[in-house]
Scaffold this active site. Structure first.
Site, PDB file in Angstrom:
ATOM      1  N   ARG A 243      93.865 117.949  -9.657  1.00  0.00           N
ATOM      2  CA  ARG A 243      93.633 116.588  -8.755  1.00  0.00           C
ATOM      3  C   ARG A 243      92.392 116.156  -8.656  1.00  0.00           C
ATOM      4  NH1 ARG A 243      89.877 118.265  -6.729  1.00  0.00           N
ATOM      5  NH2 ARG A 243      89.653 119.702  -5.179  1.00  0.00           N
TER       6      ARG A 243
ATOM      7  N   GLU B 101      85.349 113.886   1.571  1.00  0.00           N
ATOM      8  CA  GLU B 101      85.082 115.177   1.241  1.00  0.00           C
ATOM      9  C   GLU B 101      84.485 116.093   2.265  1.00  0.00           C
ATOM     10  OE1 GLU B 101      86.232 116.625  -1.787  1.00  0.00           O
ATOM     11  OE2 GLU B 101      85.236 114.855  -2.530  1.00  0.00           O
ATOM     12  N   HIS B 102      85.155 117.033   2.315  1.00  0.00           N
ATOM     13  CA  HIS B 102      84.698 118.195   3.533  1.00  0.00           C
ATOM     14  C   HIS B 102      85.554 117.263   4.942  1.00  0.00           C
ATOM     15  CE1 HIS B 102      82.365 121.311   1.710  1.00  0.00           C
ATOM     16  NE2 HIS B 102      81.917 120.058   0.987  1.00  0.00           N
TER      17      HIS B 102
ATOM     18  N   ASP C 109      88.977 117.604   5.287  1.00  0.00           N
ATOM     19  CA  ASP C 109      90.135 118.205   5.387  1.00  0.00           C
ATOM     20  C   ASP C 109      90.328 119.046   6.275  1.00  0.00           C
ATOM     21  OD1 ASP C 109      88.840 119.790   3.604  1.00  0.00           O
ATOM     22  OD2 ASP C 109      90.616 120.360   2.309  1.00  0.00           O
TER      23      ASP C 109
ATOM     24  N   GLY D 136      87.426 126.007 -12.424  1.00  0.00           N
ATOM     25  CA  GLY D 136      86.133 126.347 -11.765  1.00  0.00           C
ATOM     26  C   GLY D 136      85.458 125.009 -11.726  1.00  0.00           C
TER      27      GLY D 136
ATOM     28  N   GLY E 195      86.204 122.068 -10.061  1.00  0.00           N
ATOM     29  CA  GLY E 195      86.238 121.326  -8.847  1.00  0.00           C
ATOM     30  C   GLY E 195      87.438 120.472  -8.877  1.00  0.00           C
TER      31      GLY E 195
ATOM     32  N   SER F  42      90.533 121.622  -9.273  1.00  0.00           N
ATOM     33  CA  SER F  42      91.735 122.181  -8.667  1.00  0.00           C
ATOM     34  C   SER F  42      92.657 122.937  -9.772  1.00  0.00           C
ATOM     35  CB  SER F  42      92.475 121.539  -7.407  1.00  0.00           C
ATOM     36  OG  SER F  42      92.779 122.438  -6.469  1.00  0.00           O
TER      37      SER F  42
ATOM     38  N   ASP G 100      94.330 120.210  -1.686  1.00  0.00           N
ATOM     39  CA  ASP G 100      94.665 120.507  -3.144  1.00  0.00           C
ATOM     40  C   ASP G 100      96.052 120.811  -3.563  1.00  0.00           C
ATOM     41  OD1 ASP G 100      92.003 120.513  -3.246  1.00  0.00           O
ATOM     42  OD2 ASP G 100      91.444 122.430  -3.679  1.00  0.00           O
TER      43      ASP G 100
ATOM     44  N   TYR H 288      80.544 127.196   2.125  1.00  0.00           N
ATOM     45  CA  TYR H 288      81.684 126.475   2.593  1.00  0.00           C
ATOM     46  C   TYR H 288      81.834 127.013   4.050  1.00  0.00           C
ATOM     47  CZ  TYR H 288      86.335 124.887   2.570  1.00  0.00           C
ATOM     48  OH  TYR H 288      87.541 124.100   3.005  1.00  0.00           O
TER      49      TYR H 288
HETATM   50  P1  ADP Z   1      88.964 125.185  -9.322  1.00  0.00           P
HETATM   51  O1  ADP Z   1      90.268 125.245  -8.628  1.00  0.00           O
HETATM   52  O2  ADP Z   1      88.026 123.815  -8.794  1.00  0.00           O
HETATM   53  O3  ADP Z   1      89.282 124.887 -10.949  1.00  0.00           O
HETATM   54  P2  ADP Z   1      88.624 127.617  -8.385  1.00  0.00           P
HETATM   55  O4  ADP Z   1      87.355 128.779  -8.015  1.00  0.00           O
HETATM   56  O5  ADP Z   1      89.162 127.365  -6.806  1.00  0.00           O
HETATM   57  O6  ADP Z   1      88.108 126.341  -9.193  1.00  0.00           O
HETATM   58  O7  ADP Z   1      89.630 128.343  -9.035  1.00  0.00           O
HETATM   59  C1  ADP Z   1      89.456 128.688 -10.390  1.00  0.00           C
HETATM   60  C2  ADP Z   1      90.181 130.179 -10.784  1.00  0.00           C
HETATM   61  O8  ADP Z   1      91.600 129.998 -10.719  1.00  0.00           O
HETATM   62  C3  ADP Z   1      89.771 130.504 -11.995  1.00  0.00           C
HETATM   63  O9  ADP Z   1      88.581 131.455 -11.932  1.00  0.00           O
HETATM   64  C4  ADP Z   1      91.251 131.514 -12.322  1.00  0.00           C
HETATM   65  O10 ADP Z   1      90.735 132.926 -11.376  1.00  0.00           O
HETATM   66  C5  ADP Z   1      92.076 130.929 -11.653  1.00  0.00           C
HETATM   67  N1  ADP Z   1      92.773 130.093 -12.697  1.00  0.00           N
HETATM   68  C6  ADP Z   1      93.000 128.667 -12.605  1.00  0.00           C
HETATM   69  N2  ADP Z   1      93.880 128.476 -13.712  1.00  0.00           N
HETATM   70  C7  ADP Z   1      94.242 129.453 -14.512  1.00  0.00           C
HETATM   71  C8  ADP Z   1      94.685 129.917 -15.670  1.00  0.00           C
HETATM   72  N3  ADP Z   1      95.381 129.047 -16.255  1.00  0.00           N
HETATM   73  N4  ADP Z   1      94.896 131.155 -16.073  1.00  0.00           N
HETATM   74  C9  ADP Z   1      94.240 132.115 -15.322  1.00  0.00           C
HETATM   75  N5  ADP Z   1      93.500 131.856 -14.015  1.00  0.00           N
HETATM   76  C10 ADP Z   1      93.382 130.561 -13.615  1.00  0.00           C
HETATM   77 MG    MG Z   2      90.202 125.705  -6.374  1.00  0.00          MG
END
Ligand code: ADP
Ligand code: MG
Length: 387
Positions: A31, A37-38, A40, A125, A127, A129, A175, A225
């Protein structure tokens, strides 16, 4: 990569790994939040949409009462015993899925054993989600496997709980709600207090949502956060309201002298951002792109100066877009997501997308030595069973 392409690639990888075609295929989108932002965790409004980037899971039942899951994105596998209560464990990414399985167990929904392969086009990672996309696709798979459909709100809350308790992220509900409930061609004005949503159409082909990933993620101390959340709670306490949703700018000004300046600025962001978010939904409905864009710039300024969650790279991307201005096809731009890196979201004229990307990409490279990744997305639909 389209969803169809991603789904067939996931199928192919599944077949390669397990020796037969998967019986089911599910998908859940990432998404982007246009504004809000901030807000929710302050019971406010957010204005996100699903994006055409998905996490797909291919799966087949297995005779054993365990889940064997391979993530093609991390190139690692996990085996989870389904006979006992699922707990946190390794590898760390598996916790997003473990948490969802545990949520189903808590509801006493029997989950048959399965083999699965996960693949995602949501950057991890960034942002956008990928974490919610992983949780919600997992929940969608478990619904199909157990033949037990959850109510959409309950499903989103179960996924949120998984992220909070298993991944240790004290996230709000945006999210997971968006990944479950997003609707093609619409933004979602989500009231985080009542947990109700209003759909706002965005189908005008002349207008595009451009997402630019700064490809930086500043780790800082990691406690930012939680710290912001605590500061918002402190402000609400001083203002004698349950949450900042119940405060107004005049109320804040009246009590300003009783607050540390830092707390005042945090509250100023949240209160003004909640107002901007509902206003943005009105401008979107009215087709007032310029006004909507101005609200996005104001949101960025507030996040940078009052809430202090931006970073140099996000400020640069926003500034570059802002300088192009409407003559260059840009209506508005802002950082999106929790901050300290990740992406900006911009409202742009479709016919100018290529020129905007070229200009911003080159300037960003020149100033930072980094490559930004960019794509446009139409508002995508929420989680679904593909097969
Ligand atoms: P964002 O949600 O913004 O992408 P987050 O830090 O909240 O960042 O989430 C990222 C984490 O979610 C990754 O470090 C991993 O642990 C997990 N993750 C997300 N998608 C996958 C995937 N396809 N396979 C394995 N882990 C995943
Ligand atoms: Mg996330």
């Amino acid at each position: 990569m389209t969803l169809t392409e991603l789904a067939s690639e996931t199928s192919r990888r599944f077949q390669e790994r397990y020796g037969h075609a998967p019986l089911s295929l599910v998908a859940a989108p990432g998404r982007v939040n246009l504004i809000g932002e901030h807000t929710d965790y302050n019971d406010g409004f957010v204005f996100p949409m699903g994006i055409e980037r998905y996490t797909v899971i291919a799966a087949s039942p297995s005779a054993l009462r365990r889940a064997q899951i391979f993530s093609a994105d991390t190139n690692s596998e996990v085996t989870i015993d389904l006979e006992s209560t699922v707990t946190r464990g390794q590898p760390s990414w598996s916790n997003y899925m473990r948490g969802v399985i545990a949520g189903f167990q808590k509801l006493k929904i029997a989950i048959p054993g399965f083999d699965a392969l996960v693949m995602s086009s949501v950057p991890m990672g960034g942002g956008l989600s990928s974490s919610a996309a992983l949780e919600v696709s997992t929940a969608t798979l478990l619904e199909a496997a157990s033949n037990h459909r959850l109510d959409p709100v309950q499903k989103a809350l179960l996924c949120q709980k998984a992220e909070q308790e298993f991944a240790g992220v004290p996230c709000g509900i945006m999210d997971q709600f968006t990944s479950v409930m997003a609707k093609e061609g619409h933004l979602l004005l989500l009231d985080c207090r009542s947990r109700t949503t209003e759909l706002v159409p965005l189908t005008n082909p002349d207008l595009s949502i451009l997402i630019i990933n700064s490809n930086v993620k500043h780790e800082l101390t990691g406690g930012e956060y939680a710290e912001r959340r605590a500061q918002c709670e402190r402000a609400a306490q001083i203002l004698s309201v349950a949450s900042l949703r119940d405060a107004s700018l005049p109320m804040l000004e009246a009590d300003r002298a009783r607050m540390e300046p830092l707390i005042y600025h945090r509250a100023l962001h949240v209160i003004s951002e909640i107002a901007r978010t509902t206003e943005a939904a009105r401008e979107m409905r009215a087709g007032q792109w310029s006004k909507l864009g101005q609200l996005m710039y104001a949101s960025h300024d507030s996040l940078r100066d009052d809430f202090e969650v931006s970073c140099a790279e996000l400020d640069l991307l926003m500034d570059l877009a802002r300088k192009l201005g409407e003559r260059g096809g840009v209506f508005g731009s802002r950082m999106t997501g929790g901050g300290f890196g990740g992406c900006t979201v911009s409202l742009v004229e479709t016919r100018s997308v290529d020129a905007i990307c070229q200009h911003i990409g080159a300037a960003y490279r020149e100033k930072t030595g980094l490559e930004a990744t960019m794509f446009v997305s139409r508002p995508a639909g929420g989680a679904r069973v593909l097969k």
